[in-house]
Design a protein around this motif. Structure first.
Motif, PDB file in Angstrom:
ATOM      1  N   LEU A 229       0.831  -1.197   0.000  1.00  0.00           N
ATOM      2  CA  LEU A 229       0.000   0.000   0.000  1.00  0.00           C
ATOM      3  C   LEU A 229       0.869   1.252   0.000  1.00  0.00           C
ATOM      4  O   LEU A 229       0.521   2.262  -0.619  1.00  0.00           O
ATOM      5  CB  LEU A 229      -0.920  -0.026   1.226  1.00  0.00           C
ATOM      6  CG  LEU A 229      -1.919  -1.194   1.245  1.00  0.00           C
ATOM      7  CD1 LEU A 229      -2.439  -1.429   2.645  1.00  0.00           C
ATOM      8  CD2 LEU A 229      -3.059  -0.953   0.274  1.00  0.00           C
ATOM      9  N   GLU A 230       2.018   1.180   0.664  1.00  0.00           N
ATOM     10  CA  GLU A 230       2.908   2.340   0.704  1.00  0.00           C
ATOM     11  C   GLU A 230       3.528   2.627  -0.661  1.00  0.00           C
ATOM     12  O   GLU A 230       3.609   3.784  -1.089  1.00  0.00           O
ATOM     13  CB  GLU A 230       4.016   2.123   1.742  1.00  0.00           C
ATOM     14  CG  GLU A 230       3.523   1.995   3.173  1.00  0.00           C
ATOM     15  CD  GLU A 230       3.354   0.563   3.628  1.00  0.00           C
ATOM     16  OE1 GLU A 230       3.296   0.340   4.848  1.00  0.00           O
ATOM     17  OE2 GLU A 230       3.280  -0.340   2.773  1.00  0.00           O
TER      18      GLU A 230
ATOM     19  N   TRP B  80       0.334  -5.099   4.217  1.00  0.00           N
ATOM     20  CA  TRP B  80      -1.117  -5.289   4.189  1.00  0.00           C
ATOM     21  C   TRP B  80      -1.656  -5.536   5.592  1.00  0.00           C
ATOM     22  O   TRP B  80      -2.737  -5.037   5.963  1.00  0.00           O
ATOM     23  CB  TRP B  80      -1.468  -6.435   3.248  1.00  0.00           C
ATOM     24  CG  TRP B  80      -1.225  -6.074   1.818  1.00  0.00           C
ATOM     25  CD1 TRP B  80      -0.058  -6.206   1.122  1.00  0.00           C
ATOM     26  CD2 TRP B  80      -2.158  -5.483   0.906  1.00  0.00           C
ATOM     27  NE1 TRP B  80      -0.211  -5.738  -0.162  1.00  0.00           N
ATOM     28  CE2 TRP B  80      -1.491  -5.296  -0.319  1.00  0.00           C
ATOM     29  CE3 TRP B  80      -3.498  -5.108   1.013  1.00  0.00           C
ATOM     30  CZ2 TRP B  80      -2.117  -4.738  -1.434  1.00  0.00           C
ATOM     31  CZ3 TRP B  80      -4.126  -4.558  -0.095  1.00  0.00           C
ATOM     32  CH2 TRP B  80      -3.437  -4.370  -1.298  1.00  0.00           C
TER      33      TRP B  80
ATOM     34  N   ARG C 183      -0.320  -4.414   8.315  1.00  0.00           N
ATOM     35  CA  ARG C 183      -0.133  -3.182   9.081  1.00  0.00           C
ATOM     36  C   ARG C 183      -1.368  -2.281   9.017  1.00  0.00           C
ATOM     37  O   ARG C 183      -1.663  -1.546   9.972  1.00  0.00           O
ATOM     38  CB  ARG C 183       1.106  -2.462   8.532  1.00  0.00           C
ATOM     39  CG  ARG C 183       1.535  -1.267   9.320  1.00  0.00           C
ATOM     40  CD  ARG C 183       2.982  -0.886   9.072  1.00  0.00           C
ATOM     41  NE  ARG C 183       3.419  -0.937   7.703  1.00  0.00           N
ATOM     42  CZ  ARG C 183       4.343  -1.786   7.241  1.00  0.00           C
ATOM     43  NH1 ARG C 183       4.882  -2.679   8.038  1.00  0.00           N
ATOM     44  NH2 ARG C 183       4.717  -1.762   5.980  1.00  0.00           N
ATOM     45  N   TYR C 184      -2.090  -2.308   7.909  1.00  0.00           N
ATOM     46  CA  TYR C 184      -3.246  -1.426   7.745  1.00  0.00           C
ATOM     47  C   TYR C 184      -4.580  -2.175   7.888  1.00  0.00           C
ATOM     48  O   TYR C 184      -5.619  -1.685   7.456  1.00  0.00           O
ATOM     49  CB  TYR C 184      -3.169  -0.723   6.391  1.00  0.00           C
ATOM     50  CG  TYR C 184      -1.971   0.179   6.297  1.00  0.00           C
ATOM     51  CD1 TYR C 184      -1.954   1.429   6.901  1.00  0.00           C
ATOM     52  CD2 TYR C 184      -0.808  -0.254   5.648  1.00  0.00           C
ATOM     53  CE1 TYR C 184      -0.835   2.236   6.849  1.00  0.00           C
ATOM     54  CE2 TYR C 184       0.319   0.549   5.590  1.00  0.00           C
ATOM     55  CZ  TYR C 184       0.297   1.793   6.187  1.00  0.00           C
ATOM     56  OH  TYR C 184       1.419   2.586   6.134  1.00  0.00           O
TER      57      TYR C 184
ATOM     58  N   LYS D 171     -11.245   1.122   3.997  1.00  0.00           N
ATOM     59  CA  LYS D 171     -10.110   0.510   3.307  1.00  0.00           C
ATOM     60  C   LYS D 171     -10.266   0.637   1.797  1.00  0.00           C
ATOM     61  O   LYS D 171      -9.329   1.002   1.082  1.00  0.00           O
ATOM     62  CB  LYS D 171      -9.980  -0.964   3.693  1.00  0.00           C
ATOM     63  CG  LYS D 171      -9.632  -1.239   5.148  1.00  0.00           C
ATOM     64  CD  LYS D 171      -9.343  -2.713   5.347  1.00  0.00           C
ATOM     65  CE  LYS D 171      -9.196  -3.089   6.797  1.00  0.00           C
ATOM     66  NZ  LYS D 171     -10.499  -3.174   7.482  1.00  0.00           N
TER      67      LYS D 171
ATOM     68  N   ASP E  82      -9.974   4.759   1.156  1.00  0.00           N
ATOM     69  CA  ASP E  82      -8.775   5.500   1.558  1.00  0.00           C
ATOM     70  C   ASP E  82      -7.477   4.920   0.996  1.00  0.00           C
ATOM     71  O   ASP E  82      -6.504   5.654   0.800  1.00  0.00           O
ATOM     72  CB  ASP E  82      -8.672   5.547   3.087  1.00  0.00           C
ATOM     73  CG  ASP E  82      -9.750   6.429   3.708  1.00  0.00           C
ATOM     74  OD1 ASP E  82     -10.266   7.306   3.006  1.00  0.00           O
ATOM     75  OD2 ASP E  82     -10.075   6.224   4.891  1.00  0.00           O
ATOM     76  N   PHE E  83      -7.446   3.599   0.765  1.00  0.00           N
ATOM     77  CA  PHE E  83      -6.207   2.987   0.307  1.00  0.00           C
ATOM     78  C   PHE E  83      -6.233   2.595  -1.173  1.00  0.00           C
ATOM     79  O   PHE E  83      -5.185   2.470  -1.782  1.00  0.00           O
ATOM     80  CB  PHE E  83      -5.896   1.738   1.137  1.00  0.00           C
ATOM     81  CG  PHE E  83      -5.557   2.038   2.562  1.00  0.00           C
ATOM     82  CD1 PHE E  83      -4.286   2.446   2.922  1.00  0.00           C
ATOM     83  CD2 PHE E  83      -6.516   1.929   3.556  1.00  0.00           C
ATOM     84  CE1 PHE E  83      -3.962   2.725   4.244  1.00  0.00           C
ATOM     85  CE2 PHE E  83      -6.204   2.211   4.886  1.00  0.00           C
ATOM     86  CZ  PHE E  83      -4.936   2.604   5.227  1.00  0.00           C
TER      87      PHE E  83
END
Length: 287
Positions: free
Chosen positions: A52-53, A92, A94-95, A105, A108-109
């Motif tokens: 995601l980052e 994955w 982590r969020y 989710k 926002d992601f």
């Protein structure tokens, strides 16, 4: 930490390689010669794992590339033996993506990022050469939307949405593969999990050249120096504008609705919430 200085109203805004190569060093490796910028994604200096980052980082990182007037041509590639062939499980988790999908989710992601990420490339006003350095399973727009696309002999391509994650392939690949393959081939590719070799990709016209793995980046630099660098700057940027415009029009029209379909569909099935789901390789007990 000292407060940042305001940007002078008498100075044209620009960015500097020595600043953004450090800022984005956990995601990308940069080097530049003669106005040709090489940008390689990585995870801990090995082949990139999709996270995601990393997904979000493309947007501001490419904005920095685009605002640096010393960049005349971009070579985009990966690191190691794989271009993009696995997920980053820790990211994955982590969020909260081990849990059932929720609206926040999905929006926002995913939606928030993906309606912008392809345009991070398309908004660049310099030629872009994509050099695919091995297996590639998701977000093919990162390579296929660019001006010149070459691949190593070890390159394979499949799509991990429908048969891997079990979700809708709506983040732009439905448009990219339809345009490049034709609608029936694209549907077969996306829905069956078909894996294509570099030769098959070349025969179908998705890439322009296949070269030995050890020669991939050398060939990308050769193209930059012989095809793009000798042309006038105005010729380079106007040719770039000409070729990206159809993609811009298609994605403006189709990307938001595709992402809405993808995000909504995950509420019916979300594999990562299964106890034994293998995030890194997109495999679960039900697959």
């Amino acid at each position: 930490m000292p407060a940042p200085k305001p940007w002078s109203r008498k100075t044209m805004y620009r960015t500097f390689l020595e600043e953004y190569q450090e800022k984005w060093s956990e995601y990308f490796t940069f080097k530049r010669e003669d106005g040709i910028l090489e940008m390689r994604m990585h995870t801990e200096h090995d082949s990139a794992k999709w996270s995601l980052e990393l997904h979000r980082a493309f947007i501001p990182a490419l904005a920095d590339v685009g605002h640096d007037p010393d960049n005349e041509i971009l070579i985009f590639s990966g690191t190691g033996a794989k271009f993009l062939d696995s997920m980053d499980p820790e990211g994955w988790e982590r969020y909260g993506f081990r849990e059932p999908m929720t609206f926040d989710k999905g929006y926002d992601f995913w939606y928030k990022d993906q309606v912008h990420e392809p345009f991070a490339f398309l908004n660049l006003e310099i030629p872009v050469i994509a050099a695919i350095n091995g297996p590639f399973f998701i977000h093919q727009e990162l390579a296929l939307l660019n001006d010149i696309v070459i691949a190593s002999e070890s390159t394979t391509m499949a799509d991990g949405h429908y048969t891997g994650m079990g979700i809708v392939p709506g983040d732009g690949v439905q448009t990219v593969f339809r345009e490049l393959m034709g609608i029936n081939r694209a549907k077969h590719f996306l829905l069956t999990g078909q894996e294509m070799s570099a030769k098959e990709l070349l025969d179908l016209g998705l890439i322009g050249e296949v070269v030995p793995d050890s020669e991939l980046l050398d060939r990308a630099w050769e193209i930059a120096r012989t095809i793009f660098k000798p042309r006038a700057r105005s010729t380079r940027v106007m040719a770039r504008a000409l070729f990206v415009q159809p993609w811009r029009e298609l994605l403006v029209r189709e990307l938001p609705s595709g992402m809405a379909n993808e995000c909504w569909g995950t509420h019916g099935y979300w594999g990562m919430a299964e106890e034994n789901y293998d995030i890194e390789n997109l495999k679960g007990d039900s697959k």
